[in-house]
Design a protein around this motif. Structure first.
Motif, mmCIF file in Angstrom:
data_model
loop_
_atom_site.group_PDB
_atom_site.id
_atom_site.type_symbol
_atom_site.label_atom_id
_atom_site.label_comp_id
_atom_site.label_asym_id
_atom_site.label_seq_id
_atom_site.Cartn_x
_atom_site.Cartn_y
_atom_site.Cartn_z
ATOM 1 N N VAL A 168 0.851 -1.195 0.000
ATOM 2 C CA VAL A 168 0.000 0.000 0.000
ATOM 3 C C VAL A 168 0.883 1.240 0.000
ATOM 4 C CG1 VAL A 168 -1.725 1.328 1.266
ATOM 5 C CG2 VAL A 168 -1.908 -1.171 1.160
ATOM 6 N N ASP A 169 0.615 2.151 -0.906
ATOM 7 C CA ASP A 169 1.363 3.401 -1.000
ATOM 8 C C ASP A 169 0.614 4.526 -0.285
ATOM 9 O OD1 ASP A 169 3.041 5.473 -1.685
ATOM 10 O OD2 ASP A 169 2.487 5.498 -3.806
ATOM 11 N N LYS A 170 -0.517 4.949 -0.841
ATOM 12 C CA LYS A 170 -1.308 6.029 -0.247
ATOM 13 C C LYS A 170 -2.592 5.449 0.350
ATOM 14 C CE LYS A 170 0.487 9.185 -3.743
ATOM 15 N NZ LYS A 170 1.123 8.107 -4.559
ATOM 16 N N TYR A 171 -2.930 5.923 1.529
ATOM 17 C CA TYR A 171 -4.068 5.401 2.296
ATOM 18 C C TYR A 171 -4.938 6.604 2.642
ATOM 19 C CZ TYR A 171 -6.119 2.310 5.963
ATOM 20 O OH TYR A 171 -6.940 1.536 6.746
ATOM 21 N N VAL A 172 -6.056 6.746 1.923
ATOM 22 C CA VAL A 172 -6.922 7.921 2.062
ATOM 23 C C VAL A 172 -8.209 7.497 2.757
ATOM 24 C CG1 VAL A 172 -8.025 9.838 0.866
ATOM 25 C CG2 VAL A 172 -5.936 8.806 -0.079
ATOM 26 N N SER A 173 -8.569 8.217 3.818
ATOM 27 C CA SER A 173 -9.684 7.817 4.666
ATOM 28 C C SER A 173 -10.755 8.903 4.739
ATOM 29 C CB SER A 173 -9.185 7.515 6.083
ATOM 30 O OG SER A 173 -8.265 6.434 6.082
ATOM 31 N N LEU A 174 -11.990 8.522 4.427
ATOM 32 C CA LEU A 174 -13.144 9.400 4.581
ATOM 33 C C LEU A 174 -13.854 9.043 5.881
ATOM 34 C CD1 LEU A 174 -14.565 9.062 0.945
ATOM 35 C CD2 LEU A 174 -13.168 10.936 1.829
ATOM 36 N N THR A 175 -14.023 9.997 6.766
ATOM 37 C CA THR A 175 -14.644 9.815 8.090
ATOM 38 C C THR A 175 -14.010 8.666 8.878
ATOM 39 O OG1 THR A 175 -16.472 8.377 7.337
ATOM 40 C CG2 THR A 175 -16.837 10.767 7.268
ATOM 41 N N PRO A 176 -12.707 8.715 9.097
ATOM 42 C CA PRO A 176 -12.044 7.646 9.865
ATOM 43 C C PRO A 176 -12.374 7.747 11.349
ATOM 44 C CG PRO A 176 -10.495 9.401 9.389
ATOM 45 C CD PRO A 176 -11.758 9.762 8.657
ATOM 46 N N LEU A 177 -12.046 6.688 12.074
ATOM 47 C CA LEU A 177 -12.293 6.654 13.523
ATOM 48 C C LEU A 177 -11.191 5.875 14.216
ATOM 49 C CD1 LEU A 177 -15.291 4.209 14.198
ATOM 50 C CD2 LEU A 177 -14.342 4.549 11.950
ATOM 51 N N TRP A 178 -9.993 6.419 14.157
ATOM 52 C CA TRP A 178 -8.823 5.724 14.702
ATOM 53 C C TRP A 178 -8.923 5.507 16.207
ATOM 54 C CZ3 TRP A 178 -7.106 3.832 10.570
ATOM 55 C CH2 TRP A 178 -7.001 4.576 9.396
ATOM 56 N N ASP A 179 -9.671 6.350 16.884
ATOM 57 C CA ASP A 179 -9.833 6.195 18.327
ATOM 58 C C ASP A 179 -11.227 5.689 18.687
ATOM 59 O OD1 ASP A 179 -8.813 6.260 20.905
ATOM 60 O OD2 ASP A 179 -9.527 8.294 21.287
ATOM 61 N N GLY A 180 -11.928 5.141 17.703
ATOM 62 C CA GLY A 180 -13.243 4.581 17.958
ATOM 63 C C GLY A 180 -14.320 5.633 18.107
ATOM 64 N N THR A 181 -15.522 5.190 18.456
ATOM 65 C CA THR A 181 -16.653 6.088 18.618
ATOM 66 C C THR A 181 -17.308 5.875 19.972
ATOM 67 O OG1 THR A 181 -18.767 6.838 17.665
ATOM 68 C CG2 THR A 181 -18.275 4.479 17.527
ATOM 69 N N THR A 182 -17.897 6.952 20.482
ATOM 70 C CA THR A 182 -18.665 6.870 21.735
ATOM 71 C C THR A 182 -20.144 7.098 21.446
ATOM 72 O OG1 THR A 182 -18.347 9.231 22.195
ATOM 73 C CG2 THR A 182 -16.685 7.714 23.050
ATOM 74 N N LEU A 183 -20.575 6.798 20.233
ATOM 75 C CA LEU A 183 -21.945 7.029 19.786
ATOM 76 C C LEU A 183 -22.958 6.498 20.797
ATOM 77 C CD1 LEU A 183 -23.843 7.936 17.456
ATOM 78 C CD2 LEU A 183 -23.619 5.604 16.547
ATOM 79 N N PHE A 184 -23.893 7.362 21.187
ATOM 80 C CA PHE A 184 -24.949 7.017 22.148
ATOM 81 C C PHE A 184 -24.397 6.514 23.478
ATOM 82 C CE2 PHE A 184 -27.264 5.878 18.042
ATOM 83 C CZ PHE A 184 -27.811 7.149 17.913
ATOM 84 N N GLY A 185 -23.134 6.823 23.758
ATOM 85 C CA GLY A 185 -22.548 6.355 25.002
ATOM 86 C C GLY A 185 -22.290 4.859 25.024
#
Length: 314
Positions: A168-185
């Motif tokens: 892999v050369d270039k890695y392009v991310s749309l709406t990434p979540l490297w630290d996860g989500t807290t959605l709805f707690g």
């Protein structure tokens, strides 16, 4: 994560798709729809099929664009609904484009097949095999990855643990979540359930339906493993993260920010206050598309004009 709300909005707006399709410039051979609503007629016409311009295994990369681009969709989406905008856009710009639907448990459903439901470790193995197929067919030495939502997170397992860093050369991310989500707690609730010894019961109910779902939660075992050692962002790979402040699935949206000498972060509203794209809408956003093209071809980067955008597309 591609949310049910986002899909519902897109499908209700499907009638608009027929009047909202326009090429990005006069030289394009494929129409580029700047709306999520294009997903519905495309899915109806060819359920689960590749988006326009994708999966021509006879395509040979040009000297200008030597890396094929592999598209990886979000949770609950598939290659058809996620990439109606970016696949033809990239094809029109001279790229060999490839897409897959990954993470499908059991036999595919006939009308609509949601993907990304298997644990991401399993989906990463599917991606690994697909990348090898693309490299073998095109003769390229590396691919670029363009991912959306889960499609930003799952390939990182492939890159870090399955040998993908050399491919892999270039890695392009749309709406990434490297630290996860807290959605709805949900992350806090799951942590509390674990402390009370209830996690095995929850996992037993959730995992057969969506083995990847709890992996998105901040502090999950998957994310902890991914962030261990030398972290998420691997040497030799160039990362571009494209975020929206109106992300209702990645909470907080800043979870998509990365750090490192090979990492660039772009918040759409920093350059365009009139861009209201939400989580799913970034997959049909003109401003995001400009940043994607620049990330894939930085030597020929162009200014990205501010185009007003609705939550589901420009």
């Amino acid at each position: 994560m591609r949310t049910t709300k986002s899909l519902a909005v897109a499908f209700l707006a499907a009638a608009l798709a027929l009047i909202c399709v326009s090429p990005a410039n006069a030289d394009e051979k494929l129409p580029v729809p700047w709306t999520l609503a294009a997903a519905l007629p495309a899915q109806a016409a060819n359920p689960g099929g590749p988006p326009p311009g994708a999966n021509d295994f006879g395509c040979r990369p040009s000297a200008a664009h030597p890396n094929p681009v592999v598209l990886t969709h979000g949770l609950g989406a598939n290659q058809t609904v996620n990439w109606q905008t970016y696949s033809p856009l990239l094809k029109n710009n001279g790229y060999c484009v490839f897409s897959l639907t990954y993470g499908v448990p059991g036999e595919p459903l006939p009308i609509y097949q949601p993907g990304g439901l298997l644990p991401m470790e399993q989906s990463a193995k599917e991606l690994s095999a697909f990348v090898d197929k693309v490299l073998g067919a095109t003769g390229a030495s590396k691919v670029d990855i363009l991912g959306h939502s889960e499609g930003t997170l799952m390939p990182s397992y492939y890159v870090k643990f399955l040998g993908g860093a050399s491919k892999v050369d270039k890695y392009v991310s749309l709406t990434p979540l490297w630290d996860g989500t807290t959605l709805f707690g949900a992350s806090q609730l799951y942590a509390l359930a674990s402390a009370l010894g209830l996690a095995p019961g929850i996992n037993g109910i959730l995992d057969p339906v969506c083995g990847s779902c709890r992996q998105f939660l901040r502090g999950s075992e998957f994310l902890t493993n991914l962030r261990s050692g030398n972290g998420v962002f691997q040497p030799g790979v160039t990362y571009t993260n494209i975020l929206t402040r109106y992300d209702e699935a990645v909470v907080p949206y800043t979870s998509g920010l990365g750090k490192g000498p090979n990492v660039k972060n772009i918040v759409l509203q920093d350059g365009c206050l009139l861009d209201l794209a939400e989580h799913a809408g970034v997959a049909a956003d003109r401003n995001a598309a400009g940043h994607v093209l620049n990330a894939l071809d930085p030597a020929h980067a162009k200014p990205v004009p501010c185009v007003p955008a609705t939550p589901i597309g420009s």
